[in-house]
Motif scaffolding. Structure first.
Motif, PDB file in Angstrom:
ATOM      1  N   ILE A 174      -2.971  -6.941  -2.194  1.00  0.00           N
ATOM      2  CA  ILE A 174      -3.501  -5.808  -2.948  1.00  0.00           C
ATOM      3  C   ILE A 174      -3.215  -4.507  -2.208  1.00  0.00           C
ATOM      4  O   ILE A 174      -3.428  -4.404  -0.994  1.00  0.00           O
ATOM      5  CB  ILE A 174      -5.022  -5.955  -3.154  1.00  0.00           C
ATOM      6  CG1 ILE A 174      -5.320  -7.243  -3.929  1.00  0.00           C
ATOM      7  CG2 ILE A 174      -5.608  -4.751  -3.879  1.00  0.00           C
ATOM      8  CD1 ILE A 174      -6.720  -7.744  -3.767  1.00  0.00           C
ATOM      9  N   ARG A 222      -1.801  -5.387  -7.617  1.00  0.00           N
ATOM     10  CA  ARG A 222      -2.199  -6.742  -7.212  1.00  0.00           C
ATOM     11  C   ARG A 222      -1.022  -7.678  -7.444  1.00  0.00           C
ATOM     12  O   ARG A 222      -0.560  -7.827  -8.578  1.00  0.00           O
ATOM     13  CB  ARG A 222      -3.417  -7.209  -8.014  1.00  0.00           C
ATOM     14  CG  ARG A 222      -3.898  -8.622  -7.675  1.00  0.00           C
ATOM     15  CD  ARG A 222      -4.990  -9.071  -8.639  1.00  0.00           C
ATOM     16  NE  ARG A 222      -5.392 -10.421  -8.374  1.00  0.00           N
ATOM     17  CZ  ARG A 222      -6.405 -10.769  -7.579  1.00  0.00           C
ATOM     18  NH1 ARG A 222      -7.117  -9.821  -6.993  1.00  0.00           N
ATOM     19  NH2 ARG A 222      -6.724 -12.031  -7.380  1.00  0.00           N
ATOM     20  N   ALA A 262      -3.412 -13.448  -2.976  1.00  0.00           N
ATOM     21  CA  ALA A 262      -3.292 -12.149  -3.639  1.00  0.00           C
ATOM     22  C   ALA A 262      -3.105 -11.071  -2.585  1.00  0.00           C
ATOM     23  O   ALA A 262      -3.836 -11.020  -1.594  1.00  0.00           O
ATOM     24  CB  ALA A 262      -4.519 -11.860  -4.480  1.00  0.00           C
ATOM     25  N   GLU A 291      -6.628 -11.556  -0.814  1.00  0.00           N
ATOM     26  CA  GLU A 291      -7.607 -12.524  -1.307  1.00  0.00           C
ATOM     27  C   GLU A 291      -7.047 -13.913  -1.058  1.00  0.00           C
ATOM     28  O   GLU A 291      -5.876 -14.167  -1.350  1.00  0.00           O
ATOM     29  CB  GLU A 291      -7.891 -12.331  -2.797  1.00  0.00           C
ATOM     30  CG  GLU A 291      -8.670 -11.075  -3.126  1.00  0.00           C
ATOM     31  CD  GLU A 291      -9.004 -10.979  -4.605  1.00  0.00           C
ATOM     32  OE1 GLU A 291      -8.701 -11.949  -5.340  1.00  0.00           O
ATOM     33  OE2 GLU A 291      -9.548  -9.946  -5.015  1.00  0.00           O
ATOM     34  N   GLU A 346       0.818  -1.206   0.000  1.00  0.00           N
ATOM     35  CA  GLU A 346       0.000   0.000   0.000  1.00  0.00           C
ATOM     36  C   GLU A 346       0.859   1.266   0.000  1.00  0.00           C
ATOM     37  O   GLU A 346       0.463   2.298  -0.549  1.00  0.00           O
ATOM     38  CB  GLU A 346      -0.975   0.001   1.183  1.00  0.00           C
ATOM     39  CG  GLU A 346      -0.344   0.064   2.571  1.00  0.00           C
ATOM     40  CD  GLU A 346      -0.005  -1.303   3.136  1.00  0.00           C
ATOM     41  OE1 GLU A 346       0.076  -1.421   4.379  1.00  0.00           O
ATOM     42  OE2 GLU A 346       0.197  -2.254   2.350  1.00  0.00           O
ATOM     43  N   THR A 392     -12.207 -11.991   0.176  1.00  0.00           N
ATOM     44  CA  THR A 392     -11.463 -10.746  -0.007  1.00  0.00           C
ATOM     45  C   THR A 392     -11.668  -9.855   1.206  1.00  0.00           C
ATOM     46  O   THR A 392     -12.782  -9.767   1.730  1.00  0.00           O
ATOM     47  CB  THR A 392     -11.956  -9.995  -1.263  1.00  0.00           C
ATOM     48  OG1 THR A 392     -11.829 -10.834  -2.402  1.00  0.00           O
ATOM     49  CG2 THR A 392     -11.152  -8.716  -1.481  1.00  0.00           C
ATOM     50  N   ARG A 451      -3.826   0.907  -8.240  1.00  0.00           N
ATOM     51  CA  ARG A 451      -4.173  -0.399  -7.685  1.00  0.00           C
ATOM     52  C   ARG A 451      -3.077  -1.386  -8.080  1.00  0.00           C
ATOM     53  O   ARG A 451      -2.781  -1.548  -9.266  1.00  0.00           O
ATOM     54  CB  ARG A 451      -5.525  -0.870  -8.205  1.00  0.00           C
ATOM     55  CG  ARG A 451      -5.974  -2.230  -7.678  1.00  0.00           C
ATOM     56  CD  ARG A 451      -7.292  -2.629  -8.328  1.00  0.00           C
ATOM     57  NE  ARG A 451      -8.348  -1.695  -7.998  1.00  0.00           N
ATOM     58  CZ  ARG A 451      -9.312  -1.925  -7.111  1.00  0.00           C
ATOM     59  NH1 ARG A 451      -9.338  -3.081  -6.457  1.00  0.00           N
ATOM     60  NH2 ARG A 451     -10.249  -1.028  -6.880  1.00  0.00           N
ATOM     61  N   TYR A 489     -10.378  -5.878   2.536  1.00  0.00           N
ATOM     62  CA  TYR A 489      -9.632  -4.624   2.410  1.00  0.00           C
ATOM     63  C   TYR A 489      -9.730  -3.857   3.725  1.00  0.00           C
ATOM     64  O   TYR A 489     -10.810  -3.799   4.334  1.00  0.00           O
ATOM     65  CB  TYR A 489     -10.209  -3.718   1.316  1.00  0.00           C
ATOM     66  CG  TYR A 489     -10.097  -4.206  -0.101  1.00  0.00           C
ATOM     67  CD1 TYR A 489      -9.226  -5.223  -0.465  1.00  0.00           C
ATOM     68  CD2 TYR A 489     -10.884  -3.628  -1.098  1.00  0.00           C
ATOM     69  CE1 TYR A 489      -9.124  -5.650  -1.770  1.00  0.00           C
ATOM     70  CE2 TYR A 489     -10.796  -4.049  -2.411  1.00  0.00           C
ATOM     71  CZ  TYR A 489      -9.924  -5.056  -2.746  1.00  0.00           C
ATOM     72  OH  TYR A 489      -9.838  -5.470  -4.049  1.00  0.00           O
TER      73      TYR A 489
END
Length: 320
Positions: free
Chosen positions: A135, A112, A133, A153, A88, A204, A110, A206
């Motif tokens: 992200i 990934r 994953a 994910e 991030e 998922t 974004r 966030y």
């Protein structure tokens, strides 16, 4: 040609457009890069896909598309290779650079990445590798405002609790008809995993916050919100454990409540998003469930059960 005989090229992208309308989004998608990430105790080079878009004012005709990959390269070489970053933070750095270099109102990035998670099988303790994953999403404005979030994910198994309830009712009837006493029936149902249909699910999660979170802990929350994690390598004792484990605990709505509980440092203005997609086995369609909102909205609903006036979306939160 200028007076020295050199070719002069006009910056078309910075010129006035024929139709004076701003663009909500313009940019590139699917740029493949190798990036160096720090995740918990580990540092590793991973393959990543980067999307980046900008908002343009009505007076600017377009963006320099070739500059996006160029800026990605600069960010990776100057920041990531020199100092391994969480995903991030890299997304935030790129977004801030894009806003400045593209003269945009706002940029959104974004990233990934596919990250190999090392683990042991539950019974035989064999080494296996699972891909998750990782992200990173960030938005930056020309006024200096920044929002960023980290997400994961992961795949797991979900055992359907509705079908299992039907099986439990029918099993109870059959045992009673066979002459078992009520107390014995309950004891049997506590000891024997009950059949249901299984779904391989993709979870998922966030978390949008200025706090730095360990993504490995987020993976654990996603996997524990499903009936059981999955493993690429399983011996027969491991397979038995996974199947029994899944059927003994069909679960719903766990990830968000667990995140709020495990990260008390999150501010009410921070953001949470959880999504679960299950690949159905007794239907030809898949099923989806998701919830998003600020931490404050979710905390209030968990405390008193009252529905909030609105669920703040990811797009809304990134633009605040």
């Amino acid at each position: 040609m200028n007076g020295d005989g050199k070719l002069v090229t006009r910056d078309l992208q910075a010129s006035q457009p024929d139709v004076r309308l701003g663009l909500s989004r313009a940019g590139v998608q699917g740029v493949q890069k190798a990036i160096h990430l720090r995740w918990g105790r580990f540092e590793q080079v991973v393959s990543a896909e980067i999307d980046c878009t900008v908002d343009l004012v009505a007076s600017q005709k377009g963006v320099h598309m070739s500059r996006f990959p160029e800026l990605f390269e600069e960010a990776i070489e100057r920041v990531v290779i020199g100092e391994a970053l969480v995903i991030e933070a890299l997304a935030q750095h790129i977004a801030q650079q894009i806003v400045e270099r593209q003269r945009a109102l706002r940029a959104e990035v974004r990233i990934r990445a596919q990250y190999p998670l090392q683990r042991r099988t539950p019974v035989t303790k064999l080494a296996t590798q699972e891909m998750v994953a990782l992200i990173g999403i960030a938005a930056a404005t020309s006024e200096g405002r920044v929002r960023r979030l980290v997400g994961v994910e992961a795949t797991g198994i979900n055992a359907c609790p509705c079908a299992q309830g039907l099986v439990r009712d029918r099993t109870t009837e059959r045992l009673l008809e066979a002459g078992f006493a009520g107390d014995d029936v309950e004891r049997i149902l506590e000891l024997v995993p009950l059949a249901t249909h299984n779904q391989r699910g993709r979870g998922t999660l966030y978390v949008g916050t200025a706090h730095q979170l360990n993504a490995e802990r987020l993976v654990d929350i996603v996997e524990s919100s499903m009936s059981s994690p999955v493993y690429e390598l399983l011996k027969r004792p491991d397979e038995l454990f996974v199947v029994e484990h899944a059927h003994l605990q069909p679960r719903l709505r766990i990830a968000l409540a667990t995140t709020v509980e495990r990260f008390p440092e999150l501010d009410d203005s921070d953001f949470l998003y959880s999504r679960q997609v299950n690949l159905e086995t007794i239907h030809s369609h898949d099923v989806l469930a998701e919830r998003f909102g600020t931490v404050g909205e979710l905390r209030a609903e968990l405390e008193d059960g009252a529905a909030p006036e609105r669920h703040t979306s990811l797009a809304d939160w990134l633009r605040q």
